[in-house]
Design a protein around this motif. Structure first.
Motif, PDB file in Angstrom:
ATOM      1  N   VAL A 147     -26.203 -42.487 -19.174  1.00 46.42           N
ATOM      2  CA  VAL A 147     -26.405 -41.134 -19.162  1.00 46.42           C
ATOM      3  C   VAL A 147     -26.734 -40.875 -17.616  1.00 46.42           C
ATOM      4  O   VAL A 147     -26.377 -39.742 -17.248  1.00 46.42           O
ATOM      5  N   ILE A 148     -27.594 -41.498 -16.870  1.00 49.88           N
ATOM      6  CA  ILE A 148     -27.876 -41.288 -15.668  1.00 49.88           C
ATOM      7  C   ILE A 148     -26.849 -41.282 -14.788  1.00 49.88           C
ATOM      8  O   ILE A 148     -26.549 -40.314 -13.775  1.00 49.88           O
ATOM      9  N   THR A 149     -25.824 -42.234 -15.219  1.00 42.96           N
ATOM     10  CA  THR A 149     -24.572 -42.272 -14.213  1.00 42.96           C
ATOM     11  C   THR A 149     -23.860 -41.144 -14.643  1.00 42.96           C
ATOM     12  O   THR A 149     -23.110 -40.656 -13.498  1.00 42.96           O
ATOM     13  N   LEU A 150     -23.706 -40.678 -15.700  1.00 40.73           N
ATOM     14  CA  LEU A 150     -23.207 -39.302 -16.096  1.00 40.73           C
ATOM     15  C   LEU A 150     -23.523 -38.319 -15.168  1.00 40.73           C
ATOM     16  O   LEU A 150     -22.594 -37.519 -14.788  1.00 40.73           O
ATOM     17  N   PHE A 151     -24.637 -38.098 -15.096  1.00 37.50           N
ATOM     18  CA  PHE A 151     -25.231 -36.862 -14.473  1.00 37.50           C
ATOM     19  C   PHE A 151     -25.033 -37.075 -13.262  1.00 37.50           C
ATOM     20  O   PHE A 151     -24.612 -35.903 -12.355  1.00 37.50           O
ATOM     21  N   ILE A 152     -25.123 -38.052 -12.481  1.00 35.15           N
ATOM     22  CA  ILE A 152     -25.025 -38.478 -11.209  1.00 35.15           C
ATOM     23  C   ILE A 152     -23.652 -38.083 -10.716  1.00 35.15           C
ATOM     24  O   ILE A 152     -23.064 -37.642  -9.760  1.00 35.15           O
ATOM     25  N   LEU A 153     -22.658 -38.953 -11.579  1.00 28.51           N
ATOM     26  CA  LEU A 153     -21.356 -38.848 -11.291  1.00 28.51           C
ATOM     27  C   LEU A 153     -20.646 -37.358 -11.172  1.00 28.51           C
ATOM     28  O   LEU A 153     -20.088 -36.736 -10.536  1.00 28.51           O
ATOM     29  N   SER A 154     -20.981 -36.684 -12.415  1.00 30.58           N
ATOM     30  CA  SER A 154     -20.805 -35.276 -12.341  1.00 30.58           C
ATOM     31  C   SER A 154     -21.401 -34.389 -11.110  1.00 30.58           C
ATOM     32  O   SER A 154     -20.617 -33.544 -10.667  1.00 30.58           O
ATOM     33  N   PHE A 155     -22.511 -34.753 -10.687  1.00 29.23           N
ATOM     34  CA  PHE A 155     -22.977 -34.116  -9.392  1.00 29.23           C
ATOM     35  C   PHE A 155     -22.134 -34.307  -8.468  1.00 29.23           C
ATOM     36  O   PHE A 155     -21.923 -33.348  -7.672  1.00 29.23           O
ATOM     37  N   TYR A 156     -21.828 -35.609  -8.323  1.00 18.75           N
ATOM     38  CA  TYR A 156     -21.120 -35.863  -6.872  1.00 18.75           C
ATOM     39  C   TYR A 156     -19.583 -35.398  -6.979  1.00 18.75           C
ATOM     40  O   TYR A 156     -18.953 -34.825  -6.106  1.00 18.75           O
ATOM     41  N   MET A 157     -19.131 -35.284  -8.434  1.00 23.45           N
ATOM     42  CA  MET A 157     -17.675 -34.606  -8.343  1.00 23.45           C
ATOM     43  C   MET A 157     -18.031 -32.993  -8.146  1.00 23.45           C
ATOM     44  O   MET A 157     -16.899 -32.535  -7.446  1.00 23.45           O
ATOM     45  N   LEU A 158     -19.004 -32.364  -8.343  1.00 24.36           N
ATOM     46  CA  LEU A 158     -19.001 -31.042  -8.052  1.00 24.36           C
ATOM     47  C   LEU A 158     -19.185 -30.769  -6.761  1.00 24.36           C
ATOM     48  O   LEU A 158     -18.466 -30.080  -6.029  1.00 24.36           O
ATOM     49  N   ILE A 159     -19.883 -31.832  -5.853  1.00 27.72           N
ATOM     50  CA  ILE A 159     -20.074 -31.636  -4.484  1.00 27.72           C
ATOM     51  C   ILE A 159     -18.390 -32.000  -3.655  1.00 27.72           C
ATOM     52  O   ILE A 159     -18.284 -31.064  -2.820  1.00 27.72           O
ATOM     53  N   ARG A 161     -15.717 -32.068  -5.102  1.00 30.90           N
ATOM     54  CA  ARG A 161     -14.302 -31.087  -5.858  1.00 30.90           C
ATOM     55  C   ARG A 161     -13.198 -30.881  -5.023  1.00 30.90           C
ATOM     56  O   ARG A 161     -11.946 -31.451  -5.304  1.00 30.90           O
ATOM     57  N   ASN A 162     -13.511 -30.224  -3.946  1.00 28.16           N
ATOM     58  CA  ASN A 162     -12.231 -29.631  -3.139  1.00 28.16           C
ATOM     59  C   ASN A 162     -11.816 -30.995  -2.439  1.00 28.16           C
ATOM     60  O   ASN A 162     -10.498 -31.091  -2.493  1.00 28.16           O
ATOM     61  N   ARG A 163     -12.394 -32.085  -1.925  1.00 31.87           N
ATOM     62  CA  ARG A 163     -12.075 -33.102  -1.429  1.00 31.87           C
ATOM     63  C   ARG A 163     -11.181 -34.054  -2.083  1.00 31.87           C
ATOM     64  O   ARG A 163      -9.969 -34.592  -1.752  1.00 31.87           O
ATOM     65  N   LEU A 164     -11.889 -34.120  -3.532  1.00 25.15           N
ATOM     66  CA  LEU A 164     -11.085 -35.108  -4.353  1.00 25.15           C
ATOM     67  C   LEU A 164      -9.636 -34.227  -4.951  1.00 25.15           C
ATOM     68  O   LEU A 164      -8.558 -35.079  -5.089  1.00 25.15           O
ATOM     69  N   GLY A 165      -9.789 -33.160  -4.738  1.00 25.51           N
ATOM     70  CA  GLY A 165      -8.421 -32.281  -5.196  1.00 25.51           C
ATOM     71  C   GLY A 165      -7.364 -32.312  -4.013  1.00 25.51           C
ATOM     72  O   GLY A 165      -6.136 -32.667  -4.516  1.00 25.51           O
ATOM     73  N   ARG A 166      -7.676 -32.379  -2.930  1.00 19.48           N
ATOM     74  CA  ARG A 166      -6.792 -32.345  -1.770  1.00 19.48           C
ATOM     75  C   ARG A 166      -6.420 -33.989  -1.839  1.00 19.48           C
ATOM     76  O   ARG A 166      -4.985 -34.177  -1.510  1.00 19.48           O
ATOM     77  N   SER A 167      -7.240 -34.790  -2.042  1.00 20.84           N
ATOM     78  CA  SER A 167      -6.752 -36.357  -1.969  1.00 20.84           C
ATOM     79  C   SER A 167      -5.694 -36.608  -3.188  1.00 20.84           C
ATOM     80  O   SER A 167      -4.718 -37.183  -2.851  1.00 20.84           O
TER      81      SER A 167
END
Length: 326
Positions: A147-159, A161-167
């Motif tokens: 559960v903790i991993t879930l929220f932390i991971l989604s938090f960093y995905m939001l941060i 997001r644009n970089r991941l999309g470009r990658s």
């Protein structure tokens, strides 16, 4: 021109089959991790429009993300946690009373059932509901760490997001970059709309059911309404399952009351299908009821409750990707 190693693997059917089977087994072994990543992605997709809206008002992105998360956490703390002990106590009371309601319902239908046998099955469940509530939640979501991993991971995905999309875009061949980017955005949009829509639908159905059952004077209106709201996540099957305990309770009162309750649940479903769903879920992917049921059964068989709940967004995303590949 294809890489020589890739070309060799593709032409060697035996090796290709072994690699595919090995990959499938590996993915199955890490399925809990994949579920956590998938859930994180859905949460990110659902929250991103709110973050994006705040950014348009010149709010720094990190501040916007923290604010959105603070609102979600506050909602959980202020609404969900306070009602949980009362809900558990009501569920315990309902489970303890169910044998009597089944006995009353069976008498109304002229059917004979063994009340003691039903009581022997349900009583241990009722007594362990409060003790095992945390255990059940942990099993559904894979434990506190997940559960903790879930929220932390989604938090960093939001941060990022644009970089991941470009990658992801840069890793695609030139001829697929545009289509790949559109597909990723479409998947994100649909999954985000699905989660936001499900939350709103579940709350709406729960409140409407509670009001209707309270007006009719049905005992345990609140837990029955919360059950209806929760099962709203499962299309087609959920509302039917939710109506069964309410009908049993009503039938123990009188056949007329049971018919009234059935009419209420049918009316709520008609209102949902004709008014709520078109307005709330208009951006979500529509699926054939047969596909929904099959997906739920497969998901439940593979991963239990979590698999059943996540089967619909997974199939929706898979269909979008499949259509993009055509």
């Amino acid at each position: 021109m294809k890489n020589p190693i890739v070309k060799y693997v593709l032409t060697n059917h035996v090796l290709a089959t072994v690699l595919i089977v090995a990959l499938a087994l590996f993915l199955f072994e890490i399925r809990n991790i994949l579920v956590t990543v998938f859930l994180s992605y859905i949460i990110m997709a659902a929250l991103n429009p709110f973050v994006r809206q705040l950014v348009t008002y010149r709010v720094p992105k990190i501040v916007a993300i923290l604010f959105v998360y603070a609102v979600v956490i506050a909602f959980i703390i202020l609404l969900v946690i306070p009602i949980l002990p009362f809900f558990i106590s009501q569920i315990q009371a309902l489970l303890k009373a169910i044998p009597s309601y089944i006995d009353g319902a069976s008498q109304a239908l002229g059917i004979q059932v063994n009340k003691d046998q039903i009581n022997s099955v349900i009583s241990p469940v009722a007594s362990s509901v409060g003790q095992n509530a945390f255990s059940v939640t942990s099993k559904v979501f894979g434990g506190i760490f997940s559960v903790i991993t879930l929220f932390i991971l989604s938090f960093y995905m939001l941060i990022d997001r644009n970089r991941l999309g470009r990658s992801i875009q840069s890793s695609l061949p030139d001829e697929y970059k545009e289509q790949g980017t559109k597909t990723i955005h479409l998947v994100e949009e649909k999954l985000g709309a699905w989660l936001r829509g499900q939350v709103i639908l579940s709350l709406a159905i729960g409140v409407i059911t509670w009001i209707a059952l309270t007006i009719l004077g049905i005992p345990f209106a609140l837990p029955l309404a919360i059950l209806a709201g929760f099962l709203e996540i499962i299309p087609t099957l959920g509302p039917i399952i939710a109506a069964i305990p309410a009908t049993i309770v009503a039938l123990a009162i009188s056949p007329v009351m049971a018919i009234s309750v059935i009419g209420v649940y049918i009316g709520i479903q008609l209102a949902e299908n004709n008014f709520l769903v078109p307005k709330i879920m208009q951006k979500a992917v529509g699926l054939n009821p047969v596909v929904i049921i099959i997906a739920i059964l497969i998901g439940a068989n593979l991963m239990g409750i979590a698999g059943a709940l996540l089967s619909i967004p997974f199939v929706s995303a898979a269909i979008i990707i499949f259509r993009a590949l055509k």
